[in-house]
Design a protein around this motif. Structure first.
Motif, PDB file in Angstrom:
ATOM      1  N   ARG A 171     -15.265   6.290 -17.571  1.00  0.00           N
ATOM      2  CA  ARG A 171     -13.950   5.896 -17.193  1.00  0.00           C
ATOM      3  C   ARG A 171     -13.970   5.459 -15.513  1.00  0.00           C
ATOM      4  NH1 ARG A 171     -14.378  10.356 -20.453  1.00  0.00           N
ATOM      5  NH2 ARG A 171     -12.974  10.784 -21.892  1.00  0.00           N
ATOM      6  N   ILE A 172     -13.496   4.302 -15.562  1.00  0.00           N
ATOM      7  CA  ILE A 172     -13.566   3.482 -14.134  1.00  0.00           C
ATOM      8  C   ILE A 172     -12.018   3.297 -14.009  1.00  0.00           C
ATOM      9  CG2 ILE A 172     -14.146   1.337 -13.281  1.00  0.00           C
ATOM     10  CD1 ILE A 172     -16.315   1.153 -15.265  1.00  0.00           C
ATOM     11  N   ASP A 173     -11.917   3.607 -12.599  1.00  0.00           N
ATOM     12  CA  ASP A 173     -10.583   3.442 -11.795  1.00  0.00           C
ATOM     13  C   ASP A 173     -10.245   1.768 -11.662  1.00  0.00           C
ATOM     14  OD1 ASP A 173      -8.222   3.307 -10.270  1.00  0.00           O
ATOM     15  OD2 ASP A 173      -8.875   4.873  -9.108  1.00  0.00           O
ATOM     16  N   GLU A 174      -9.509   1.375 -12.532  1.00  0.00           N
ATOM     17  CA  GLU A 174      -9.413  -0.091 -12.253  1.00  0.00           C
ATOM     18  C   GLU A 174      -8.835  -0.629 -10.740  1.00  0.00           C
ATOM     19  OE1 GLU A 174      -7.005  -1.558 -15.319  1.00  0.00           O
ATOM     20  OE2 GLU A 174      -8.016  -0.911 -17.084  1.00  0.00           O
ATOM     21  N   SER A 175      -8.073   0.301 -10.228  1.00  0.00           N
ATOM     22  CA  SER A 175      -7.606   0.008  -8.866  1.00  0.00           C
ATOM     23  C   SER A 175      -8.561  -0.170  -7.937  1.00  0.00           C
ATOM     24  CB  SER A 175      -6.604   0.958  -8.680  1.00  0.00           C
ATOM     25  OG  SER A 175      -7.129   2.254  -8.460  1.00  0.00           O
ATOM     26  N   VAL A 215     -11.598  -1.611  -8.453  1.00  0.00           N
ATOM     27  CA  VAL A 215     -12.526  -2.834  -8.853  1.00  0.00           C
ATOM     28  C   VAL A 215     -11.778  -4.073  -8.353  1.00  0.00           C
ATOM     29  CG1 VAL A 215     -13.668  -3.865 -10.740  1.00  0.00           C
ATOM     30  CG2 VAL A 215     -13.368  -1.470 -10.769  1.00  0.00           C
ATOM     31  N   ARG A 216     -12.432  -4.717  -7.582  1.00  0.00           N
ATOM     32  CA  ARG A 216     -11.910  -6.037  -7.114  1.00  0.00           C
ATOM     33  C   ARG A 216     -12.841  -7.098  -6.841  1.00  0.00           C
ATOM     34  NH1 ARG A 216      -7.298  -5.046  -4.615  1.00  0.00           N
ATOM     35  NH2 ARG A 216      -6.719  -3.131  -3.945  1.00  0.00           N
ATOM     36  N   LEU A 233     -17.521  -3.480  -9.656  1.00  0.00           N
ATOM     37  CA  LEU A 233     -17.610  -3.155 -11.392  1.00  0.00           C
ATOM     38  C   LEU A 233     -18.997  -2.555 -11.518  1.00  0.00           C
ATOM     39  CD1 LEU A 233     -16.358  -2.909 -13.865  1.00  0.00           C
ATOM     40  CD2 LEU A 233     -17.396  -5.117 -14.413  1.00  0.00           C
TER      41      LEU A 233
END
Length: 406
Positions: A263-267, A269-270, A275
């Motif tokens: 479960r990765i917090d997309e906010s 990851v830039r 990632l």
């Protein structure tokens, strides 16, 4: 070698990778950054014949033993070549000491259960494979041993001699023969629902040197080897191993278990680097949860170990748990190097009934087999404790008048 001591299993040097799920079976890969040098393991296949192993004077162990392992160490360990293929062979009905005919009550039954026996000398009747000892040196730097059966025989031999003092409560059979014959049942891996498919379908990771097998998320078995090539050669043997009643039932009755899903917090990851860092953090979190929770029953326990064989800088030992009722208990065998690092490990999870029998025997032995003193520890009368002994399958050890007390 028969030196005893305490053991705490430590899987340092092995990294826990995300699990792979097939129905109720969860396989958790164990990966080494570098192979453990100086030791290699190779398979030696025996087929489906019943086997008898001489383990002492007038004492034999009878079981379904489909394969053995050969350990090479030192100059002959063959770290750089495809040495893992050494010794692989399918044989006919003759064992290490030649052909033999004998009758054993053990082996693989039609329903897939294997029965392990420790008995005085088999009687003749059917073809058997005869092995001389559980671990036998075959060359200067080569040892053949029977994986898992080395540990199971250690469990069967627990206080095998029976009462050490001729207390009046014990029968003449108990005083003359001890616990012989000693019988336990297990299930062949082919009958553990989903295990064969999981081992066939799942990928083997680069550098993988082991696996932890879970059934319905209960730890069923651990298997570790020193080299990735060894694991590839021995991976399929897991389906031929024996598993406890609890494992068989959990695999049969359980629903599918959840897969590992990061479960990765997309906010946050830039970039690609973000990632990668997020994935690495999820993997670390999974490994910490698995090792600290799912495998805690195996890794946080103290064991009584007995050295079986010294192999240069390596030591082959087998171990027994403390036999705590209503807790997770494993038996097994391990090869450690001079620094205590685990090069090889194979474990078997005991059923609740097997734990109770081990606990009962351990407490009787601690009280010199005095029935009254042991009954007092359990908070029972002698008659109640005699009934518990009978329920555990040891009733024939008691004199008839003791077993018949109201």
């Amino acid at each position: 070698m028969t030196t005893t001591g305490t053991l705490r299993l430590n899987l340092a040097g092995l990294e826990t990778r995300p699990s792979q799920v097939w129905g109720g079976i969860r396989l958790v890969p164990l990966v080494r950054a570098e192979p453990l040098p100086g030791l290699r393991l190779h398979p030696q296949l025996y087929g489906d014949s019943l086997s008898v192993v001489t383990v002492g004077p007038r004492t034999a162990y009878t079981s379904y033993i489909p394969h053995g392992f050969v350990a090479d160490w030192g100059a002959d360990s063959g770290d750089s070549g495809p040495a893992a293929a050494y010794g692989t062979q399918l044989r006919g009905g003759h064992g290490e000491s030649g052909g033999g005919r004998g009758q054993g009550a053990g082996g693989r039954t039609p329903d897939g259960r294997g029965r392990d026996h420790r008995t005085p000398e088999p009687v003749t009747s059917m073809p058997l494979r005869i092995h001389r000892r559980m671990a036998r040196r075959e060359a200067k730097h080569r040892l053949r041993f029977l994986p898992l059966h080395l540990a199971l025989e250690g469990y069967l031999s627990l206080h095998f001699g029976g009462p050490t003092i001729a207390w009046e409560e014990w029968s003449q059979r108990a005083l003359r023969q001890g616990l012989s014959p000693r019988v336990e049942e297990a299930y062949v891996g082919t009958t553990v629902r989903g295990l064969g498919d999981a081992l066939k379908v799942f990928e083997i990771h680069p550098g993988q040197c082991g696996v932890l097998v879970h059934a319905a998320d209960a730890l069923a078995a651990a298997f570790v080897v020193p080299h990735p090539e060894d694991y590839r050669a021995l991976h399929a043997t897991l389906v031929q191993d024996l598993y406890g009643e609890l494992v068989h039932q959990y695999a049969l009755l359980s629903a599918a278990v959840p897969d590992f899903v990061p479960r990765i917090d997309e906010s946050r990851v830039r970039s690609t680097a973000d990632l990668r860092a997020a994935v690495a953090a999820e993997r670390r979190a999974w490994a910490e949860f698995h090792d600290g929770t799912m495998a805690a029953g195996l890794l946080d326990a103290d064991y009584t170990s007995r050295k079986v064989y010294g192999m240069g800088g390596f030591t082959l030992s087998r171990f027994l748990p403390a036999f705590r009722p209503r807790e997770e208990n494993h038996i097994g065998e391990v090869i450690t190097d001079a620094d205590g690092a685990v090069a090889y490990l194979k474990t078997f999870r005991l059923s609740e009934a097997q734990i109770r029998r081990g606990h009962l025997l351990a407490r009787l032995a601690a009280h010199d087999w005095r029935l009254a003193a042991t009954a007092e520890e359990f908070g029972l009368t002698e008659a109640e404790f005699a009934a518990r002994i009978d329920a555990a399958g040891f009733g024939t050890l008691l004199r008839h008048r003791v077993a018949a007390r109201p």
